[in-house]
Design a protein around this motif. Structure first.
Motif, PDB file in Angstrom:
ATOM      1  N   ARG B 100       0.849  -1.196   0.000  1.00 41.03           N
ATOM      2  CA  ARG B 100       0.000   0.000   0.000  1.00 41.03           C
ATOM      3  C   ARG B 100       0.880   1.240   0.000  1.00 41.03           C
ATOM      4  O   ARG B 100       1.768   1.381   0.827  1.00 41.03           O
ATOM      5  N   ASN B 101       0.600   2.126  -0.927  1.00 43.99           N
ATOM      6  CA  ASN B 101       1.304   3.391  -1.011  1.00 43.99           C
ATOM      7  C   ASN B 101       0.911   4.222   0.208  1.00 43.99           C
ATOM      8  O   ASN B 101      -0.275   4.493   0.407  1.00 43.99           O
ATOM      9  N   SER B 102       1.895   4.618   0.976  1.00 40.41           N
ATOM     10  CA  SER B 102       1.584   5.261   2.256  1.00 40.41           C
ATOM     11  C   SER B 102       0.946   6.632   2.090  1.00 40.41           C
ATOM     12  O   SER B 102       0.220   7.083   2.944  1.00 40.41           O
ATOM     13  N   SER B 103       1.218   7.291   0.937  1.00 40.67           N
ATOM     14  CA  SER B 103       0.622   8.619   0.798  1.00 40.67           C
ATOM     15  C   SER B 103      -0.717   8.597   0.079  1.00 40.67           C
ATOM     16  O   SER B 103      -1.605   9.354   0.417  1.00 40.67           O
ATOM     17  N   THR B 104      -0.900   7.722  -0.895  1.00 39.58           N
ATOM     18  CA  THR B 104      -2.178   7.733  -1.621  1.00 39.58           C
ATOM     19  C   THR B 104      -3.107   6.627  -1.156  1.00 39.58           C
ATOM     20  O   THR B 104      -4.310   6.686  -1.389  1.00 39.58           O
ATOM     21  N   GLY B 105      -2.562   5.600  -0.536  1.00 42.26           N
ATOM     22  CA  GLY B 105      -3.388   4.472  -0.104  1.00 42.26           C
ATOM     23  C   GLY B 105      -3.659   3.475  -1.215  1.00 42.26           C
ATOM     24  O   GLY B 105      -4.344   2.490  -1.008  1.00 42.26           O
ATOM     25  N   ASP B 106      -3.093   3.734  -2.408  1.00 42.45           N
ATOM     26  CA  ASP B 106      -3.306   2.800  -3.520  1.00 42.45           C
ATOM     27  C   ASP B 106      -2.477   1.542  -3.324  1.00 42.45           C
ATOM     28  O   ASP B 106      -1.402   1.561  -2.734  1.00 42.45           O
ATOM     29  N   SER B 107      -2.996   0.455  -3.878  1.00 43.30           N
ATOM     30  CA  SER B 107      -2.335  -0.831  -3.735  1.00 43.30           C
ATOM     31  C   SER B 107      -1.528  -1.156  -4.989  1.00 43.30           C
ATOM     32  O   SER B 107      -1.972  -0.899  -6.097  1.00 43.30           O
ATOM     33  N   SER B 108      -0.351  -1.759  -4.819  1.00 44.35           N
ATOM     34  CA  SER B 108       0.424  -2.256  -5.943  1.00 44.35           C
ATOM     35  C   SER B 108       0.847  -3.678  -5.634  1.00 44.35           C
ATOM     36  O   SER B 108       0.888  -4.067  -4.460  1.00 44.35           O
ATOM     37  N   SER B 109       1.173  -4.437  -6.708  1.00 43.38           N
ATOM     38  CA  SER B 109       1.585  -5.807  -6.463  1.00 43.38           C
ATOM     39  C   SER B 109       2.989  -5.814  -5.873  1.00 43.38           C
ATOM     40  O   SER B 109       3.813  -4.968  -6.191  1.00 43.38           O
ATOM     41  N   CYS B 110       3.212  -6.804  -5.002  1.00 46.18           N
ATOM     42  CA  CYS B 110       4.491  -6.855  -4.301  1.00 46.18           C
ATOM     43  C   CYS B 110       4.910  -8.304  -4.155  1.00 46.18           C
ATOM     44  O   CYS B 110       4.135  -9.144  -3.706  1.00 46.18           O
ATOM     45  N   PHE B 111       6.100  -8.574  -4.605  1.00 48.67           N
ATOM     46  CA  PHE B 111       6.610  -9.935  -4.519  1.00 48.67           C
ATOM     47  C   PHE B 111       7.301 -10.093  -3.169  1.00 48.67           C
ATOM     48  O   PHE B 111       8.189  -9.311  -2.831  1.00 48.67           O
ATOM     49  N   VAL B 112       6.865 -11.088  -2.404  1.00 51.05           N
ATOM     50  CA  VAL B 112       7.423 -11.240  -1.058  1.00 51.05           C
ATOM     51  C   VAL B 112       8.343 -12.468  -1.011  1.00 51.05           C
ATOM     52  O   VAL B 112       7.931 -13.572  -1.378  1.00 51.05           O
ATOM     53  N   PHE B 113       9.616 -12.271  -0.635  1.00 53.00           N
ATOM     54  CA  PHE B 113      10.550 -13.366  -0.419  1.00 53.00           C
ATOM     55  C   PHE B 113      10.600 -13.643   1.085  1.00 53.00           C
ATOM     56  O   PHE B 113      10.894 -12.743   1.860  1.00 53.00           O
ATOM     57  N   VAL B 142      13.282  -3.584   1.404  1.00 53.47           N
ATOM     58  CA  VAL B 142      12.466  -3.203   0.243  1.00 53.47           C
ATOM     59  C   VAL B 142      13.367  -2.997  -0.995  1.00 53.47           C
ATOM     60  O   VAL B 142      14.471  -2.477  -0.880  1.00 53.47           O
ATOM     61  N   ASP B 143      12.820  -3.433  -2.101  1.00 57.63           N
ATOM     62  CA  ASP B 143      13.528  -3.321  -3.387  1.00 57.63           C
ATOM     63  C   ASP B 143      13.624  -1.854  -3.806  1.00 57.63           C
ATOM     64  O   ASP B 143      12.606  -1.161  -3.945  1.00 57.63           O
ATOM     65  N   LEU B 144      14.855  -1.391  -4.011  1.00 56.82           N
ATOM     66  CA  LEU B 144      15.057   0.002  -4.450  1.00 56.82           C
ATOM     67  C   LEU B 144      14.445   0.257  -5.817  1.00 56.82           C
ATOM     68  O   LEU B 144      14.097   1.381  -6.152  1.00 56.82           O
ATOM     69  N   ARG B 145      14.372  -0.809  -6.610  1.00 60.06           N
ATOM     70  CA  ARG B 145      13.860  -0.607  -7.973  1.00 60.06           C
ATOM     71  C   ARG B 145      12.378  -0.908  -8.091  1.00 60.06           C
ATOM     72  O   ARG B 145      11.862  -1.171  -9.164  1.00 60.06           O
ATOM     73  N   SER B 146      11.699  -0.859  -6.994  1.00 57.16           N
ATOM     74  CA  SER B 146      10.235  -0.951  -7.040  1.00 57.16           C
ATOM     75  C   SER B 146       9.703   0.265  -7.782  1.00 57.16           C
ATOM     76  O   SER B 146      10.348   1.321  -7.799  1.00 57.16           O
ATOM     77  N   ARG B 147       8.529   0.106  -8.381  1.00 61.21           N
ATOM     78  CA  ARG B 147       7.980   1.200  -9.196  1.00 61.21           C
ATOM     79  C   ARG B 147       7.662   2.413  -8.351  1.00 61.21           C
ATOM     80  O   ARG B 147       7.423   2.298  -7.141  1.00 61.21           O
ATOM     81  N   PRO B 148       7.614   3.577  -8.989  1.00 57.44           N
ATOM     82  CA  PRO B 148       7.279   4.812  -8.264  1.00 57.44           C
ATOM     83  C   PRO B 148       5.921   4.716  -7.572  1.00 57.44           C
ATOM     84  O   PRO B 148       5.674   5.435  -6.599  1.00 57.44           O
ATOM     85  N   ALA B 149       5.046   3.811  -8.073  1.00 56.62           N
ATOM     86  CA  ALA B 149       3.714   3.664  -7.474  1.00 56.62           C
ATOM     87  C   ALA B 149       3.806   3.288  -5.994  1.00 56.62           C
ATOM     88  O   ALA B 149       2.816   3.399  -5.262  1.00 56.62           O
ATOM     89  N   GLY B 151       5.251   4.802  -3.826  1.00 61.25           N
ATOM     90  CA  GLY B 151       5.201   6.010  -3.005  1.00 61.25           C
ATOM     91  C   GLY B 151       6.449   6.122  -2.128  1.00 61.25           C
ATOM     92  O   GLY B 151       7.414   5.382  -2.306  1.00 61.25           O
ATOM     93  N   PRO B 152       6.427   7.053  -1.219  1.00 58.29           N
ATOM     94  CA  PRO B 152       7.614   7.259  -0.391  1.00 58.29           C
ATOM     95  C   PRO B 152       7.767   6.164   0.669  1.00 58.29           C
ATOM     96  O   PRO B 152       6.783   5.716   1.255  1.00 58.29           O
ATOM     97  N   TRP B 153       8.988   5.690   0.796  1.00 65.13           N
ATOM     98  CA  TRP B 153       9.339   4.795   1.914  1.00 65.13           C
ATOM     99  C   TRP B 153      10.807   5.008   2.213  1.00 65.13           C
ATOM    100  O   TRP B 153      11.547   5.489   1.377  1.00 65.13           O
ATOM    101  N   ALA B 154      11.226   4.664   3.395  1.00 63.41           N
ATOM    102  CA  ALA B 154      12.622   4.885   3.771  1.00 63.41           C
ATOM    103  C   ALA B 154      13.034   3.874   4.821  1.00 63.41           C
ATOM    104  O   ALA B 154      12.185   3.323   5.546  1.00 63.41           O
ATOM    105  N   ILE B 155      14.321   3.612   4.895  1.00 62.64           N
ATOM    106  CA  ILE B 155      14.835   2.721   5.930  1.00 62.64           C
ATOM    107  C   ILE B 155      14.562   3.360   7.290  1.00 62.64           C
ATOM    108  O   ILE B 155      14.783   4.563   7.473  1.00 62.64           O
TER     109      ILE B 155
END
Lengths: 368, 376
Positions: B100-113, B142-149, B151-155
């Protein structure tokens, strides 16, 4: 490839040609026969559809021969493989009514396309192309493409392309149709020069009366038949000689031309027998040049005094008229040129021309 | 040198030639694009494996492809670790989740290892160094090359995956391309929190490292003898090849690009055929003239073929340059790994010449019909 043993550049034997198949099969050439020597310029005339062009394409190895044969310098075209045909065409320069130049190439490059078929070194090709164009009055136009040239200029480039390799045979279809009087005369002069200097045989299909005078031979075709085949200059020479000959002196010019047309030239070296006593006679002779002896060996083996005959004299008619063996030997004393008439043509001429028959009778009477 | 009549013919009408070249250029460009997509998809297919550190992999007998693999009994992984020559054997869990994008609340697909925090799972030592941080529950990298969708995230910040808030403790660079918009790496226990305990009970794969100096093939053979028939042992190279093959020839995406390439090829060949064909029709008289002059049919075919080659080359090189630019644009827009390489450039070049051969074969027949007897 061309055999040196034949005196003829072009020999056409009993050539028949058909177009179409089955029901629509239509004969366009009938038993054509023609023999042309190197250096001869032949002009072919006749109404359109008479088969002139078909004959030209057959001679040019552009079309497969169906019946009969055409020999170019002794090589029969009918038996050539496609590769040999292509090679044979390199001896021939074609001048088409439509210029058929390469549109993407300049005048010089168009000519070079022909030069590149020969072994002229690459360094000399440009100069040769330019010289050829200059001879045709196109020195200023070497770098022009066909689209920027006038119709006459294009035609002259096309002629240059056909002439540049000094081919042994030139086949031309209305080469002067697009040219003005001076250019036409210039082209004709070039053809004449090539024929005289290079022994090039030239066959021109044309309706252009202005160039008829260049012809050594006029061939007229109607409905696929060669109806007349006149060696213009030779004919005039023969007629002049015949005129001096008592037996022909009262004949009209047209009758003379008619007979002259059928005469063949034969040359004899000094000392050779032209006819021999006792042989079957098959020709009638008129001496055009040189002197000959008449030698009669009688049954008692005593030769009668030798009679000398010279130009204007004729002999050989008795054997033909009476179906007898030769009654004397005629031997060339010097180089002798004769014009001969075959028995068949001779008898036909006698029947056709009353005056000829009368003259012969008179002469025979005098000769006893 | 002979007069290059084929070249002069080609450039005689610049406008027409430009149109023709434009058409060929376009179809070659299409081929480049499709080939680029296909190459990227292929690269993408084995991408996840390429960052993992293993010599052999234990997969289920029913394995189809990485994101759709049947699970294996964790006992097989434990069994494997006692086989001689095996240095390390660890279980890997994978599953698609939602970010979930923390600023817009939109969902994107995420591959979980889901990885074992005890093992060295990644090739990148920097990432391996951070895996102990995942031992804390609800932590993730988190993958640095995740799509811009994404949203903002940080270590040090939070991430929302499958409606669970995770603490971001590190990052790595992978890029999931067509598989997902991005990915996260978590521990087995966090994985259980995201997908339920049942999901974490069985592994998707077992990753095996062989001891130094051991031949992976030999160890693989030992594993095959030691483990039950419900699993298959494969080397890294094999599984990557298998993954690429599956992606290219079975998955609709791969087939789509291949068909697209085929269509572009046919379109190119047809365009070239039409150009050559009309060029030859226009010059029938000239070809007949060449025949009358004594040029062989072979020479005239040579003109047609040369023109075909000129047209293809004139179409190929501009599209090569354009493709470079388009690939770059595509990479920056989608993060899709589309790169021009020598092999692709040569491959498309060969296809272009192939178009030329087909077009020439179809159109040159006419030359035979150029009849010099028709010239008079």
């Amino acid at each position: 490839m061309p055999s040196p043993t034949t005196p003829f550049a072009v020999e056409i034997n009993d050539l028949n040609h058909h177009f179409g198949r089955g029901e629509s099969r239509k004969q366009v050439l009938y038993q054509n026969r023609l023999a042309i020597k190197p250096g001869e310029i032949v002009i072919m005339t006749g109404p359109s559809g008479s088969g002139k062009t078909t004959l030209l394409t057959l001679i040019g190895a552009l079309r497969a021969i169906q019946e009969g044969g055409i020999k170019l310098w002794g090589t029969e075209l009918a038996g050539l493989s496609p590769v040999e045909q292509v090679k044979m065409r390199r001896n021939i320069g074609f001048i088409f009514q439509a210029h058929n130049l390469f549109d993407a190439l300049t005048a010089r490059q168009n000519i070079k396309m022909a030069i590149e078929l020969t072994d002229v070194p690459a360094a000399e090709r440009d100069a040769l192309a330019d010289a050829t164009l200059a001879a045709l009055g196109l020195a200023e136009r070497v770098n022009y493409k066909p689209r920027n040239l006038s119709g006459g200029q294009r035609q002259r480039v096309a002629i240059g392309r056909a002439l540049v390799n000094r081919p042994r045979l030139i086949l031309a279809d209305e080469p002067t149709a697009a040219l003005d009087k001076d250019s036409g005369a210039n082209v004709v002069a070039l053809l004449r020069k090539l024929a005289d200097e290079n022994g090039t045989t030239v066959m021109i299909v044309t309706h252009d009366n202005r160039i008829l005078s260049v012809a050594d031979r006029l061939v007229n075709m109607i409905d696929g038949n060669i109806v007349s085949n006149i060696r213009v200059k030779e004919n005039a020479v023969i007629c002049a000689i015949l005129k001096q000959c008592t037996v022909f002196k009262d004949m009209s010019p047209s009758d003379l031309t008619d007979i002259a047309q059928k005469m063949e030239q034969e040359d004899f070296t000094p000392g050779t027998d032209i006819i021999r006593q006792g042989e079957i006679g098959d020709k009638f002779y008129v001496i055009a040049k040189g002197r000959a002896q008449i030698i009669t060996a009688s049954t008692t083996d005593v030769s009668r005094p030798v009679t000398l005959i010279k130009e204007g004299a004729f002999f050989g008619e008795v054997a033909l008229l009476r179906d007898q063996p030769r009654n004397a030997t005629v031997r060339a004393q010097e180089s002798v040129t004769t014009y001969t008439l075959s028995k068949e043509n001779f008898l036909a001429a006698v029947r056709a021309h009353k005056s000829f028959e009368e003259q012969l009778a008179t002469q025979l009477f005098h000769r006893g | 040198m002979r007069t290059p009549i084929a070249w002069f013919n080609t450039i005689q009408n610049p406008k027409r030639t430009a149109t023709a070249v434009g058409g060929i250029c376009f179809s070659v460009l299409l081929i480049f694009m499709q080939a680029g997509f296909l190459g990227a998809a292929r690269m993408n297919a084995s991408l996840a494996y390429s960052i993992l550190d293993f010599d052999l992999i234990i997969i289920s007998r029913g394995y189809l492809t990485m994101p759709r693999s049947e699970s294996i009994d964790p006992y097989r992984v434990i069994q494997a670790s006692s086989v001689p020559g095996v240095a390390q054997s660890s279980g890997l869990l994978i599953e698609g989740g939602n970010w979930r994008n923390s600023s817009t609340g939109d969902s994107s697909s995420c591959f979980v290892f889901g990885i074992s925090t005890e093992a060295r799972t990644f090739l990148d030592p920097a990432v391996n160094a951070k895996t102990p941080l995942l031992k804390d529950s609800l932590t993730a990298m988190v993958d640095l090359r995740s799509r811009p969708a994404y949203g903002p995230w940080a270590i040090g910040g939070a991430a929302n995956v499958n409606n669970q808030s995770l603490q971001v403790v590190g990052d790595y660079s992978l890029g999931m391309g067509l598989l997902a918009d991005g990915s996260v790496v978590v521990s087995h226990s966090t994985y259980a929190r995201l997908f339920g305990q049942n999901a974490a009970d069985r592994y998707n794969f077992g990753l095996v490292k062989v001891s130094p100096g051991e031949n992976p093939e030999t160890v693989a053979e030992r594993l095959r003898r030691a483990l039950a028939d419900d699993v298959v042992i494969s080397t890294k190279a094999e599984i990557m090849r298998r993954e690429e093959r599956y992606f290219v020839s079975v998955k609709p995406v791969g087939i789509m690009f291949q068909v697209g390439m085929g269509v572009a090829f046919i379109v190119g060949a047809v365009i070239l055929y039409q150009i050559l064909s009309s060029e030859i029709s226009n010059r029938m008289k000239e070809f007949a003239t060449l025949k009358a002059m004594g040029y062989t049919e072979l020479y005239i075919y040579g003109i047609g073929i040369s023109q075909g080659i000129y047209f293809s080359l004139m179409g190929y090189f501009p599209s090569l340059v354009l493709s470079f630019l388009l690939y770059r644009v595509l990479r920056s827009l989608s993060g899709f790994p589309v790169y021009m390489d020598m092999n692709r450039a040569l491959f498309v070049f060969a296809l272009t010449l192939g178009m030329c051969v087909i077009a020439a074969a179809l159109s040159l027949g006419k030359i035979k019909r150029a009849d010099p007897a028709d010239l008079f």
